[in-house]
Design a protein around this motif. Structure first.
Motif, PDB file in Angstrom:
ATOM      1  N   LEU A 167     113.681  60.213  21.189  1.00 16.39           N
ATOM      2  CA  LEU A 167     112.646  60.463  20.182  1.00 16.39           C
ATOM      3  C   LEU A 167     113.249  60.881  18.846  1.00 16.39           C
ATOM      4  N   ALA A 168     114.347  61.642  18.903  1.00 18.58           N
ATOM      5  CA  ALA A 168     114.970  62.123  17.674  1.00 18.58           C
ATOM      6  C   ALA A 168     115.789  61.045  16.975  1.00 18.58           C
ATOM      7  N   ASP A 226     113.323  60.382   8.582  1.00 16.70           N
ATOM      8  CA  ASP A 226     114.034  61.665   8.593  1.00 16.70           C
ATOM      9  C   ASP A 226     113.101  62.844   8.849  1.00 16.70           C
ATOM     10  N   ARG A 227     111.816  62.716   8.512  1.00 18.64           N
ATOM     11  CA  ARG A 227     110.884  63.810   8.805  1.00 18.64           C
ATOM     12  C   ARG A 227     110.652  63.956  10.306  1.00 18.64           C
ATOM     13  N   VAL A 228     110.654  62.835  11.019  1.00 22.49           N
ATOM     14  CA  VAL A 228     110.531  62.898  12.472  1.00 22.49           C
ATOM     15  C   VAL A 228     111.773  63.546  13.074  1.00 22.49           C
ATOM     16  N   ARG A 229     112.948  63.142  12.605  1.00 20.39           N
ATOM     17  CA  ARG A 229     114.181  63.748  13.116  1.00 20.39           C
ATOM     18  C   ARG A 229     114.195  65.243  12.840  1.00 20.39           C
ATOM     19  N   ALA A 230     113.686  65.639  11.668  1.00 22.50           N
ATOM     20  CA  ALA A 230     113.643  67.070  11.331  1.00 22.50           C
ATOM     21  C   ALA A 230     112.705  67.821  12.267  1.00 22.50           C
ATOM     22  N   ALA A 231     111.588  67.203  12.642  1.00 24.31           N
ATOM     23  CA  ALA A 231     110.647  67.857  13.553  1.00 24.31           C
ATOM     24  C   ALA A 231     111.305  68.148  14.896  1.00 24.31           C
ATOM     25  N   TYR A 232     112.096  67.219  15.393  1.00 25.63           N
ATOM     26  CA  TYR A 232     112.785  67.454  16.663  1.00 25.63           C
ATOM     27  C   TYR A 232     113.976  68.392  16.483  1.00 25.63           C
ATOM     28  N   GLY A 242     113.233  73.210  22.355  1.00 24.61           N
ATOM     29  CA  GLY A 242     113.571  72.583  23.615  1.00 24.61           C
ATOM     30  C   GLY A 242     114.827  71.735  23.591  1.00 24.61           C
ATOM     31  N   ILE A 243     115.298  71.346  22.407  1.00 31.19           N
ATOM     32  CA  ILE A 243     116.488  70.488  22.377  1.00 31.19           C
ATOM     33  C   ILE A 243     117.730  71.330  22.673  1.00 31.19           C
ATOM     34  N   GLY A 244     118.693  70.721  23.365  1.00 26.97           N
ATOM     35  CA  GLY A 244     119.878  71.437  23.814  1.00 26.97           C
ATOM     36  C   GLY A 244     121.043  71.345  22.846  1.00 26.97           C
ATOM     37  N   PRO A 245     122.165  71.987  23.188  1.00 27.27           N
ATOM     38  CA  PRO A 245     123.325  72.058  22.290  1.00 27.27           C
ATOM     39  C   PRO A 245     123.864  70.698  21.853  1.00 27.27           C
ATOM     40  N   ALA A 246     123.903  69.724  22.767  1.00 26.82           N
ATOM     41  CA  ALA A 246     124.475  68.425  22.416  1.00 26.82           C
ATOM     42  C   ALA A 246     123.677  67.767  21.296  1.00 26.82           C
ATOM     43  N   LEU A 247     122.351  67.768  21.414  1.00 33.00           N
ATOM     44  CA  LEU A 247     121.518  67.149  20.386  1.00 33.00           C
ATOM     45  C   LEU A 247     121.511  67.970  19.105  1.00 33.00           C
ATOM     46  N   ILE A 248     121.599  69.291  19.225  1.00 34.89           N
ATOM     47  CA  ILE A 248     121.700  70.140  18.029  1.00 34.89           C
ATOM     48  C   ILE A 248     122.915  69.722  17.197  1.00 34.89           C
ATOM     49  N   HIS A 249     124.041  69.510  17.848  1.00 31.68           N
ATOM     50  CA  HIS A 249     125.257  69.113  17.122  1.00 31.68           C
ATOM     51  C   HIS A 249     125.114  67.722  16.513  1.00 31.68           C
ATOM     52  N   VAL A 250     124.454  66.824  17.218  1.00 34.35           N
ATOM     53  CA  VAL A 250     124.250  65.477  16.663  1.00 34.35           C
ATOM     54  C   VAL A 250     123.400  65.545  15.400  1.00 34.35           C
ATOM     55  N   LEU A 251     122.291  66.276  15.467  1.00 36.10           N
ATOM     56  CA  LEU A 251     121.385  66.367  14.319  1.00 36.10           C
ATOM     57  C   LEU A 251     121.985  67.181  13.180  1.00 36.10           C
TER      58      LEU A 251
END
Length: 377
Positions: A142-143, A148-154, A159-168
């Protein structure tokens, strides 16, 4: 309806047949009669059924009736707001608008949401952005959105974990990286990198608000000004950490900590001596600022208009501190209302050409009693 929402009307005042909208307002507030929802769920006007569908706490049989309504907009409204298990059934509704509404409902069972996520007919990128219980693989899908506004919402979703936090956090768009900084569980080292990249944009952040004393001490020793500034924004710092930030070499850090309660007058005066107009208004906003310190602020040259307004609104302001505030258009009304203003000055302001000033002076509790009597018609 406004009368019902303001509490002017009660259930005893309303005939549900004549005033259905007022009845719905009372149902929405939990003050309707038990039989009203069943009557209104069968009302011939679809708009009335639609309004009823968003009310909380409807009886299960009424929810079931609305969920089977012939008007799809009524069903969509039920799907969006109900806390009933009916959402699991509505997740299989033939109309995609209803299924999207189910996805937006935070109370929809996870298994139904996962099924909706595989539905090629549904644009769910926004619909699930506030769900905190999704699998990480689904969050990642989903992210990975071109918007970019959708990516910012996620990115700010807890609920998102460390791996996705680093990607974003490596996203090319600044608003996505700012959203990562707002994530309540962003690692502190990563947060520091994000802040350094965009130091002008930060308001108080959840991760800083939740930091432990040991973490705060570590962050306060950061070589990056923006990181220290974020720590300085907290108003519950240990005294030794607060005082250390008060003598920081960077004005933005000192400005952030200046309104912190508990700072000594010596430290507050030293801030002004070192950084001047950059910190003047924030020193004036300190709740522990003494009358003499506030007088010192108003005498400072060059002056700062915001500092005068802070002094005019400060409960510890003295008459000598308030008099210079009267020369400023913004600070003049609150200064006119301040009880420490000399009575003769307050009396003179009753005829002020600015009606706001005259009104504040008329309501000043330090206005001489004899003058108050003259003002009474």
């Amino acid at each position: 309806m406004p009368l019902a929402y303001r509490g002017t009307l009660t259930a005893a005042d309303v005939d549900v047949m004549s005033w259905p909208y007022a009845a719905i307002a009372l149902i929405d507030e939990g003050r309707g009669l038990p039989e009203w929802p069943r009557f209104l769920a069968a009302h011939p006007d679809a708009e009335i059924r639609w309004k009823l569908a968003s009310c909380p706490g409807l009886p299960p049989d009424v929810v079931d009736l609305l969920a089977a309504d012939p008007d799809v907009e009524v069903v969509e409204e039920v799907a969006r707001w109900t806390e009933s298990p009916v959402t699991a059934r509505l997740a299989r509704h033939p109309d995609p608008r209803v299924r999207i509404a189910v996805a937006f409902n935070p109370t929809t069972p996870l298994e139904a949401v996962l099924a909706l996520a595989e539905d090629p007919e549904l644009p769910l990128r926004w619909a699930l952005s506030e769900r905190t219980d999704l699998p990480q693989a689904l969050y990642a899908r989903l992210a990975d959105d071109p918007n970019d506004r959708v990516r910012a919402a996620y990115a700010r979703n807890p609920g998102i974990g460390p791996a996705l936090i680093h990607v974003l956090a490596a996203d090319p768009e600044i608003q996505v990286r700012r959203a990562v900084a707002e994530h309540p569980h962003v690692p502190l080292d990563l947060l520091a990198e994000l802040v350094v990249d965009d130091r002008a944009a930060w308001n108080p952040l959840p991760r800083i608000s939740a930091a432990t004393p040991a973490e705060l001490a570590e962050l306060a020793g950061s070589p990056h000004t923006a990181v220290r500034m974020l720590v300085a924004q907290r108003r519950d710092l240990p005294a030794e950490l607060r005082d250390a930030l008060a003598v920081d070499t960077d004005a933005s850090v000192v400005r952030a900590v200046a309104p912190h309660p508990g700072l000594s007058e010596e430290l507050l005066r030293a801030m002004v001596a070192r950084h001047g107009v950059q910190v003047l208004s924030r020193v004036a906003a300190n709740p522990d600022a003494s009358g003499s310190l506030l007088e010192f602020v108003t005498r400072h040259r060059p002056g700062v208009r915001n500092a005068l307004k802070e002094v005019a609104e400060h409960p510890r302001a003295t008459g000598p501190a308030l008099l210079p505030c009267l020369a400023d258009r913004t600070a003049r009304p609150p200064a006119a209302a301040h009880p420490a203003l000399p009575p003769e000055v307050i009396t003179g302001l009753l005829a002020d050409e600015d009606r706001r000033v005259a009104k504040e002076a008329a309501g000043n509790p330090s206005l001489p009693r004899a003058v108050m009597v003259e003002l009474v018609p």
